[in-house]
Write a protein that holds these residues in place. Sequence first.
Motif, PDB file in Angstrom:
ATOM      1  N   ALA A 171      -0.608   3.211 -17.966  1.00 33.47           N
ATOM      2  CA  ALA A 171      -1.439   2.255 -17.973  1.00 33.47           C
ATOM      3  C   ALA A 171      -2.597   2.813 -17.405  1.00 33.47           C
ATOM      4  O   ALA A 171      -3.976   2.346 -17.851  1.00 33.47           O
ATOM      5  N   LYS A 172      -2.783   3.449 -16.121  1.00 38.61           N
ATOM      6  CA  LYS A 172      -3.828   4.112 -15.783  1.00 38.61           C
ATOM      7  C   LYS A 172      -4.514   5.084 -17.034  1.00 38.61           C
ATOM      8  O   LYS A 172      -5.801   5.024 -17.064  1.00 38.61           O
ATOM      9  N   TYR A 173      -3.776   5.657 -17.782  1.00 38.75           N
ATOM     10  CA  TYR A 173      -4.344   6.702 -18.914  1.00 38.75           C
ATOM     11  C   TYR A 173      -5.196   5.627 -19.822  1.00 38.75           C
ATOM     12  O   TYR A 173      -6.067   6.168 -20.430  1.00 38.75           O
ATOM     13  N   LEU A 213       3.424  17.442 -16.399  1.00 41.01           N
ATOM     14  CA  LEU A 213       4.005  17.479 -17.413  1.00 41.01           C
ATOM     15  C   LEU A 213       3.265  17.224 -18.710  1.00 41.01           C
ATOM     16  O   LEU A 213       3.517  17.583 -19.888  1.00 41.01           O
ATOM     17  N   LEU A 214       2.307  15.980 -18.533  1.00 41.96           N
ATOM     18  CA  LEU A 214       1.725  15.757 -19.725  1.00 41.96           C
ATOM     19  C   LEU A 214       0.801  17.011 -20.477  1.00 41.96           C
ATOM     20  O   LEU A 214       0.683  17.112 -21.326  1.00 41.96           O
ATOM     21  N   LYS A 215       0.143  17.663 -19.194  1.00 39.91           N
ATOM     22  CA  LYS A 215      -0.759  18.650 -19.741  1.00 39.91           C
ATOM     23  C   LYS A 215       0.094  19.896 -20.255  1.00 39.91           C
ATOM     24  O   LYS A 215      -0.438  20.493 -20.987  1.00 39.91           O
ATOM     25  N   ASN A 216       1.326  19.991 -19.871  1.00 46.83           N
ATOM     26  CA  ASN A 216       2.047  21.074 -20.422  1.00 46.83           C
ATOM     27  C   ASN A 216       2.735  20.800 -21.676  1.00 46.83           C
ATOM     28  O   ASN A 216       3.405  21.670 -22.122  1.00 46.83           O
ATOM     29  N   SER A 217       2.697  19.593 -21.959  1.00 49.25           N
ATOM     30  CA  SER A 217       3.340  19.220 -23.367  1.00 49.25           C
ATOM     31  C   SER A 217       2.413  18.452 -24.294  1.00 49.25           C
ATOM     32  O   SER A 217       2.692  17.644 -25.149  1.00 49.25           O
ATOM     33  N   ALA A 218       1.098  18.855 -24.081  1.00 52.50           N
ATOM     34  CA  ALA A 218      -0.189  18.165 -24.961  1.00 52.50           C
ATOM     35  C   ALA A 218       0.030  16.878 -25.241  1.00 52.50           C
ATOM     36  O   ALA A 218      -0.161  16.333 -26.308  1.00 52.50           O
ATOM     37  N   TRP A 240       3.897  11.979 -24.829  1.00 51.85           N
ATOM     38  CA  TRP A 240       4.646  11.080 -23.793  1.00 51.85           C
ATOM     39  C   TRP A 240       6.013  10.747 -24.046  1.00 51.85           C
ATOM     40  O   TRP A 240       6.950  10.870 -22.825  1.00 51.85           O
ATOM     41  N   GLU A 241       6.427  11.091 -25.103  1.00 52.89           N
ATOM     42  CA  GLU A 241       7.986  10.938 -25.599  1.00 52.89           C
ATOM     43  C   GLU A 241       8.721  12.107 -24.878  1.00 52.89           C
ATOM     44  O   GLU A 241       9.643  12.086 -24.060  1.00 52.89           O
ATOM     45  N   ALA A 242       8.048  13.301 -24.900  1.00 48.83           N
ATOM     46  CA  ALA A 242       8.704  14.416 -24.175  1.00 48.83           C
ATOM     47  C   ALA A 242       8.726  14.363 -22.816  1.00 48.83           C
ATOM     48  O   ALA A 242       9.656  14.923 -22.102  1.00 48.83           O
ATOM     49  N   ARG A 262       0.952  -1.322   0.169  1.00 44.79           N
ATOM     50  CA  ARG A 262      -0.118   0.083  -0.072  1.00 44.79           C
ATOM     51  C   ARG A 262       0.843   1.218   0.028  1.00 44.79           C
ATOM     52  O   ARG A 262       0.525   2.216  -0.703  1.00 44.79           O
ATOM     53  N   LEU A 263       1.943   1.016   0.815  1.00 45.65           N
ATOM     54  CA  LEU A 263       2.829   2.353   0.782  1.00 45.65           C
ATOM     55  C   LEU A 263       3.707   2.836  -0.526  1.00 45.65           C
ATOM     56  O   LEU A 263       3.532   3.782  -0.894  1.00 45.65           O
ATOM     57  N   PHE A 264       4.004   1.592  -1.224  1.00 43.00           N
ATOM     58  CA  PHE A 264       4.439   1.642  -2.431  1.00 43.00           C
ATOM     59  C   PHE A 264       3.365   2.347  -3.463  1.00 43.00           C
ATOM     60  O   PHE A 264       3.924   3.233  -4.197  1.00 43.00           O
ATOM     61  N   LEU A 265       2.295   1.948  -3.532  1.00 41.64           N
ATOM     62  CA  LEU A 265       1.255   2.435  -4.588  1.00 41.64           C
ATOM     63  C   LEU A 265       1.069   3.917  -3.820  1.00 41.64           C
ATOM     64  O   LEU A 265       0.750   4.685  -4.927  1.00 41.64           O
ATOM     65  N   GLU A 266       0.989   4.143  -2.728  1.00 41.25           N
ATOM     66  CA  GLU A 266       0.930   5.671  -2.394  1.00 41.25           C
ATOM     67  C   GLU A 266       1.786   6.390  -2.946  1.00 41.25           C
ATOM     68  O   GLU A 266       1.987   7.596  -3.339  1.00 41.25           O
ATOM     69  N   ARG A 267       3.188   5.900  -2.691  1.00 35.57           N
ATOM     70  CA  ARG A 267       4.229   6.788  -3.364  1.00 35.57           C
ATOM     71  C   ARG A 267       4.313   6.850  -4.724  1.00 35.57           C
ATOM     72  O   ARG A 267       4.587   7.787  -5.258  1.00 35.57           O
ATOM     73  N   LEU A 268       3.828   5.835  -5.549  1.00 29.53           N
ATOM     74  CA  LEU A 268       3.770   5.895  -6.929  1.00 29.53           C
ATOM     75  C   LEU A 268       2.481   7.249  -7.424  1.00 29.53           C
ATOM     76  O   LEU A 268       2.722   7.867  -8.323  1.00 29.53           O
ATOM     77  N   GLU A 269       1.587   6.986  -6.571  1.00 28.77           N
ATOM     78  CA  GLU A 269       0.258   7.855  -6.953  1.00 28.77           C
ATOM     79  C   GLU A 269       1.144   9.454  -6.718  1.00 28.77           C
ATOM     80  O   GLU A 269       0.656  10.402  -7.446  1.00 28.77           O
ATOM     81  N   GLN A 270       1.929   9.507  -5.680  1.00 25.03           N
ATOM     82  CA  GLN A 270       2.363  10.737  -5.409  1.00 25.03           C
ATOM     83  C   GLN A 270       3.426  11.129  -6.500  1.00 25.03           C
ATOM     84  O   GLN A 270       3.265  12.330  -6.924  1.00 25.03           O
ATOM     85  N   LYS A 271       4.239  10.091  -6.993  1.00 28.46           N
ATOM     86  CA  LYS A 271       4.893  10.637  -8.046  1.00 28.46           C
ATOM     87  C   LYS A 271       4.263  10.866  -9.607  1.00 28.46           C
ATOM     88  O   LYS A 271       4.734  11.380 -10.225  1.00 28.46           O
ATOM     89  N   SER A 272       3.161  10.354  -9.388  1.00 23.35           N
ATOM     90  CA  SER A 272       2.302  10.674 -10.774  1.00 23.35           C
ATOM     91  C   SER A 272       1.679  11.971 -11.172  1.00 23.35           C
ATOM     92  O   SER A 272       1.585  11.959 -12.152  1.00 23.35           O
ATOM     93  N   HIS A 273       1.678  12.629  -9.729  1.00 14.20           N
ATOM     94  CA  HIS A 273       1.027  14.049  -9.823  1.00 14.20           C
ATOM     95  C   HIS A 273       1.799  14.813 -10.786  1.00 14.20           C
ATOM     96  O   HIS A 273       1.373  15.591 -11.447  1.00 14.20           O
ATOM     97  N   SER A 274       3.242  14.636 -10.682  1.00 12.07           N
ATOM     98  CA  SER A 274       4.324  15.628 -11.400  1.00 12.07           C
ATOM     99  C   SER A 274       4.291  15.136 -12.929  1.00 12.07           C
ATOM    100  O   SER A 274       4.238  15.943 -13.746  1.00 12.07           O
ATOM    101  N   ILE A 275       3.861  13.857 -13.037  1.00  9.89           N
ATOM    102  CA  ILE A 275       3.965  13.238 -14.662  1.00  9.89           C
ATOM    103  C   ILE A 275       2.439  13.796 -15.259  1.00  9.89           C
ATOM    104  O   ILE A 275       2.558  14.233 -16.433  1.00  9.89           O
TER     105      ILE A 275
END
Length: 426
Positions: free
Chosen positions: A355-357, A169-174, A177-179, A153-166
């Motif tokens: 994968a979630k996307y 970045l996705l929003k800012n790069s239209a 995914w490569e960018a 559960r902690l690992f998934l929680e950490r992944l969720e937190q890291k996913s926020h910055s991703i």
Amino acid sequence: MNEDFIQYLWRYKKFELSNLKTTKGQEVVIHKLGTHNTNNSGPDFFNAQISVEGQKWAGNVEIHMKSSDWYVHNHENDRSYDNVILHAVWEDDMAIFRKDNTSIPTLQLRDYVDNKLLTSYRNFFLQNNNKWIACENQLPLVSDFVMYNWQERLFLERLEQKSHSIVTLLKNSANNWEAVLFKLLAKNFGLKVNSEAFLSLANSFDFSIVQKCSRNLNRVEALFFGQAGFLEVESEIQYVHDLQQEYDFLKHKFHLDTKGVIPLQFFRLRPSNFPTIRLAQLAKLYSTHQQLFAKVIETNESKDFYELFKVDTSDFWKNHYTFEKESTPRKKNITPSFIDLILINTIIPIKFVYAKYQGKNPEDEVFDLISQLHYEKNSIITNFLDAGVEIKNALHSQAMIQLKNKYCDQKACLKCAIGNYLLNQD
């Protein structure tokens, strides 16, 4: 005693549930405790169902140390608290009224809590302030089942937190995914000292420029080193002259500037981690692999990732760590330990988000990959190992880093599965 403990009592039903009465003597029956609100605003528990004197109510429950905290927190002026049907407190020191002047039923929880639990709470949470973490001497008492489930559960929680910055970045790069992968890798290659500087460099030009240069290593190096400010030197070395000419061409063609690029640091870094070497490796990676994101998504085994990222540098850097001074010739491949860091900090998070996307469940894939990696070596992991925690792979180490930073350091033991387990031991 604090409000977290009162919320814990309510959330886990750690009080006598029969013969409950409000502070005015009204009979209380709890049908549903409600859903814990983990946001910073609004009542503590939503959608509770409670009967008071035989009248069943559906609404919210607010938790406080003292009834008077209702007014201390200005809830009387917040409409989100209008639907509170029960005020659960440790001490009732003041009557609380709704806007229509009707009183909110108050349950004084201290009248219904077992003294053994109070003693355990005081001994465990209030007398361990001088330790590295409150439960360090009791960690071997935690069952493997509790520990392993909490680590997942902690690992998934950490992944969720890291996913926020991703996602940002996705929003800012239209949604390129490569960018996004390039920017995450750049930040990763900068390590802790230069992570933000490398990211600022990656943000200083459009990723399409990297794609246009990628089949020419010298051109990619010129782009990276030029944007980093390393080519603003006088040199008699032909390699440097070639990069300077190439960068001048790129600068004019693509209207490049270095505004916003954070200066790169060498201080206290081992030569193998110098930003010059990491930029040379990053340039070689992108000149070796076009459409790297597609390859990352298709790859699932650690051994295949080691092959994918096993690149070195151009010839100049085999006997240099900086532009100025020649050194003993040595290959400067990206090492397996550094690839592990890339996988942990960049590849697994971006695969998780992708994968979630796509509407898929990413857990099995990321659990399998992270479990193939060696755990990190740092002071947090060393201390947990010394305390008797079994750490077999990077899933466990990532989980324990999350535990230390987000729970132990925040004294959030009551929100921790380990703290809950130990608190309920005789």
